[in-house]
Design an enzyme around this catalytic site. Structure first.
Site, mmCIF file in Angstrom:
data_model
loop_
_atom_site.group_PDB
_atom_site.id
_atom_site.type_symbol
_atom_site.label_atom_id
_atom_site.label_comp_id
_atom_site.label_asym_id
_atom_site.label_seq_id
_atom_site.Cartn_x
_atom_site.Cartn_y
_atom_site.Cartn_z
ATOM 1 C CE LYS A 26 31.188 -29.274 -81.077
ATOM 2 N NZ LYS A 26 32.039 -28.726 -82.141
ATOM 3 C CD GLU A 81 28.441 -44.259 -88.060
ATOM 4 O OE1 GLU A 81 29.443 -44.714 -88.649
ATOM 5 O OE2 GLU A 81 27.372 -44.879 -87.956
ATOM 6 C CB CYS A 109 35.730 -42.282 -91.417
ATOM 7 S SG CYS A 109 34.272 -42.207 -92.467
ATOM 8 C CD GLU A 166 41.001 -42.343 -88.525
ATOM 9 O OE1 GLU A 166 40.938 -41.788 -87.411
ATOM 10 O OE2 GLU A 166 40.013 -42.497 -89.253
HETATM 11 P P1 NAD Z 1 37.248 -35.048 -83.336
HETATM 12 O O1 NAD Z 1 36.876 -36.220 -82.527
HETATM 13 O O2 NAD Z 1 38.457 -34.277 -82.972
HETATM 14 O O3 NAD Z 1 36.052 -33.981 -83.351
HETATM 15 C C1 NAD Z 1 34.741 -34.368 -83.735
HETATM 16 C C2 NAD Z 1 33.735 -33.432 -83.102
HETATM 17 O O4 NAD Z 1 33.767 -33.609 -81.689
HETATM 18 C C3 NAD Z 1 34.014 -31.943 -83.342
HETATM 19 O O5 NAD Z 1 32.790 -31.274 -83.542
HETATM 20 C C4 NAD Z 1 34.656 -31.507 -82.033
HETATM 21 O O6 NAD Z 1 34.480 -30.131 -81.747
HETATM 22 C C5 NAD Z 1 33.859 -32.359 -81.053
HETATM 23 N N1 NAD Z 1 34.496 -32.515 -79.749
HETATM 24 C C6 NAD Z 1 35.813 -32.522 -79.440
HETATM 25 N N2 NAD Z 1 35.979 -32.678 -78.112
HETATM 26 C C7 NAD Z 1 34.738 -32.786 -77.570
HETATM 27 C C8 NAD Z 1 34.252 -32.962 -76.250
HETATM 28 N N3 NAD Z 1 35.080 -33.055 -75.207
HETATM 29 N N4 NAD Z 1 32.913 -33.040 -76.056
HETATM 30 C C9 NAD Z 1 32.077 -32.959 -77.111
HETATM 31 N N5 NAD Z 1 32.474 -32.761 -78.385
HETATM 32 C C10 NAD Z 1 33.795 -32.691 -78.617
HETATM 33 O O7 NAD Z 1 37.332 -35.561 -84.848
HETATM 34 P P2 NAD Z 1 37.717 -34.735 -86.153
HETATM 35 O O8 NAD Z 1 39.186 -34.469 -86.145
HETATM 36 O O9 NAD Z 1 36.778 -33.587 -86.329
HETATM 37 O O10 NAD Z 1 37.348 -35.792 -87.294
HETATM 38 C C11 NAD Z 1 38.210 -36.816 -87.687
HETATM 39 C C12 NAD Z 1 37.791 -38.142 -87.092
HETATM 40 O O11 NAD Z 1 36.423 -38.408 -87.407
HETATM 41 C C13 NAD Z 1 38.566 -39.298 -87.685
HETATM 42 O O12 NAD Z 1 38.927 -40.197 -86.665
HETATM 43 C C14 NAD Z 1 37.564 -39.948 -88.639
HETATM 44 O O13 NAD Z 1 37.804 -41.310 -88.904
HETATM 45 C C15 NAD Z 1 36.295 -39.729 -87.922
HETATM 46 N N6 NAD Z 1 35.167 -39.813 -88.845
HETATM 47 C C16 NAD Z 1 34.345 -40.912 -88.778
HETATM 48 C C17 NAD Z 1 33.295 -41.043 -89.684
HETATM 49 C C18 NAD Z 1 32.381 -42.240 -89.668
HETATM 50 O O14 NAD Z 1 31.313 -42.160 -90.259
HETATM 51 N N7 NAD Z 1 32.748 -43.329 -89.022
HETATM 52 C C19 NAD Z 1 33.083 -40.045 -90.635
HETATM 53 C C20 NAD Z 1 33.937 -38.948 -90.661
HETATM 54 C C21 NAD Z 1 34.978 -38.832 -89.751
#
Ligand code: NAD
Length: 518
Positions: A193, A268, A302, A400
């Site tokens: 997803k 991650e 990230c 962050e």
């Molecule tokens: P997010 O946590 O809002 O969303 C990530 C994913 O989770 C999306 O697909 C979203 O639809 C899904 N999601 C949201 N609520 C959910 C739920 N209740 N159940 C299941 N899935 C759910 O994050 P974002 O805004 O898309 O991305 C930014 C974040 O990602 C930042 O904190 C960034 O640091 C992190 N990030 C980490 C890495 C890494 O490798 N460590 C890489 C890229 C981004």
């Protein structure tokens, strides 16, 4: 000292803008229509429609998971030899490369990242598929022949089972490519997803995998928001492992959900990464890397090097040069080949960045550059922003921000730099610039983070594992470790028939046969 950065116009002659496309879900090796709530994705650079999607309903998610479960149980993928799996993964890399321009165009249009960066991301992703192809042929276990007379043992590695993969919006194609080919190399089947903000390129992977010869049902891809789609996926009882990349907040939710049924969970998550520059460093190279680390992808990374720790003796001069260089960073349309900083992904993220900039000022940090926002052609932009006189307790030094905002702190000694670097709940990555090898080693050993870059920043060969300490995550992606996260270890113990231990009756080898497991 606050000043804007240069801005460039947009040109469309070098790229085919994708026509708005309607996407279903990819289940069982084909596009399926959806009964879910519709949603759209617009280009954050100009508000133009990019794609129409529907939230996969819990029933549609169930259908995708059943497809993955069936493919796993039938062994259509896990029973193949590593050689055969490797061939499909390598072909996938080639099909990705053949569709680079189309994938880059969708990636740019949905995420707002500059086009040249989107192209580089697609090429880098293809390299990950190629690397994972080599790993599919290298899966092996251990053997044990020093366990006493008559006992030999071995460990074998087996695919965990159907995987739920959830990805964020900031590097959509790269992040799915850090997970999916490795899960497939291990022999798992998957339901993916992508973020609701950037689903296009991940959904297109369905077609790409089919063209590369992937058996139907092995990879299933559903569009949708966290609620209802993501939640239905991670809580599905047939999912054996949740592989999640995103915010620490949602990552904790995924972990709690997995805990209910003791599913494996790999996370991650976010970062607040320190970039440390010592006085003896190659300051010219360090300066460029600091700008790249802080402002690439408009800081929506990230690995964003959002805290710059400067040795006090060079702090004023380095900061002055940094501000002068940051002021020249081209901010503007992602379509322009010169653009280095594009728009912010959406209104919510834009407002969060603006409120953290306000918090920085309220808490007493000095805004030395940027802090300004503007609308260009319907897109929301924030200029590269630099704060000085930041202290470790300020929100801009701890949280962050996920935007183009750099906080500068200073230090007197390596010990102080390491303590400052570790003064955060996160532990994803860190950069260290010095010519002194003992200082470099001291910092690398002392900083609690999954990746330490010495005299470089953001390098990422596919051989090297990546992941976080502390609230930045659990598990490792990429490299050998990236495949192993998707495998179970099975221990097989073999007794020579003539030396079988006896629980009752006469013992054959009283010294070594009484070590039953507990
Ligand atoms: P997010 O946590 O809002 O969303 C990530 C994913 O989770 C999306 O697909 C979203 O639809 C899904 N999601 C949201 N609520 C959910 C739920 N209740 N159940 C299941 N899935 C759910 O994050 P974002 O805004 O898309 O991305 C930014 C974040 O990602 C930042 O904190 C960034 O640091 C992190 N990030 C980490 C890495 C890494 O490798 N460590 C890489 C890229 C981004």
């Amino acid at each position: 000292m606050t000043q804007g950065t240069s801005q460039v116009g947009s040109s469309r002659d070098r790229i085919q803008i994708p026509s708005p496309r309607e996407f279903g879900h990819w289940i069982g090796g084909q596009w399926t229509t959806s009964q879910g709530e519709p949603f759209i994705r617009e280009n954050p650079g100009n508000g133009e429609l990019v794609g129409r999607y529907r939230n996969a309903t819990p029933e549609e998610v169930d259908s995708a998971v059943r497809s993955a479960r069936h493919a796993f149980d039938q062994g259509v993928w896990s029973d193949l030899s590593g050689e055969d799996r490797s061939r499909v993964l390598e072909r996938t890399a080639q099909v990705i490369l053949a569709r680079t321009e189309e994938l880059a165009a969708f990636e740019m249009a949905e995420s707002g990242k500059p086009l040249r960066q989107a192209r580089a991301e697609i090429e880098r992703s293809a390299a990950l598929w190629s690397y994972a192809a080599t790993q599919a042929r290298s899966i092996n276990g251990s053997s044990f022949a020093a366990l006493g007379k008559g006992l030999t043992a071995l460990t074998i590695k087996e695919p965990v089972g159907p995987v739920a993969i959830i990805t964020p919006w900031n590097f959509p194609f790269l992040i799915i490519s850090q997970k999916l080919p490795f899960a497939l190399a291990a022999g798992c089947t998957c339901v993916v997803k992508p973020s609701e903000l950037t689903p296009a390129t991940t959904l297109l992977l369905g077609e790409i995998l089919k063209a590369a010869g992937m058996p139907d049902g092995v990879v299933n891809i559903v569009a949708g928001h966290g609620d209802p789609t993501g939640d239905a996926l991670i809580s599905h009882p047939d999912i054996e492992i949740i592989s999640f990349t995103g915010s620490t907040r949602v990552g904790k939710h995924a972990m709690r959900t997995g805990a209910d049924r003791i599913a494996k969970v790999a996370l991650e998550l976010g970062g607040k990464n320190p970039h440390i520059v010592f006085a003896d460093a190659n300051l010219e190279h360090a300066l460029d890397a600091v700008l790249h680390g802080a402002f690439a992808n408009a800081g929506q990374s990230c690995n964003c090097g959002s805290r710059l720790l400067l040795e006090r003796s060079i702090a004023d001069a380095f900061t002055e040069k940094l501000i002068a260089a940051a002021r020249k960073i081209p901010v503007g349309s992602p379509l322009d080949e010169n653009t280095l900083v594009g728009p912010i992904i959406n209104e919510a993220q834009f407002n969060r960045i603006i409120s953290l900039i306000a918090a920085g000022k309220e808490e007493g940090a000095i805004l030395a550059l940027g802090g300004t926002d503007r609308r260009i052609n319907g897109g929301r932009y924030i200029d590269p922003t630099i704060f000085v006189d930041v202290t470790r307790s300020m929100r801009i030094a701890r949280e962050e921000i996920f935007g183009p905002v750099l906080s500068i702190l200073t230090f007197e000694s390596a010990e102080e730099a390491i303590a400052l670097a570790n003064h955060t709940a996160y532990g994803l990555s860190a950069g260290v610039w010095t010519r002194d090898i003992s200082v470099a080693i001291q910092a690398a050993r002392g900083i609690k983070a999954g990746t330490i870059w010495i005299n470089t920043y953001l390098d990422g060969p596919a051989e090297l594992p990546f992941g976080g300490y502390k609230e930045s995550g659990i598990g490792r992606e990429v490299g050998l470790a990236g495949v192993e996260d998707f495998m179970e270890i099975k221990t097989i113990q073999i007794r020579d028939a003539g030396y079988s231990p006896r629980w009752i009756g006469p013992r054959i080898s009283p010294d070594s046969n009484d070590r039953s497991a507990g």
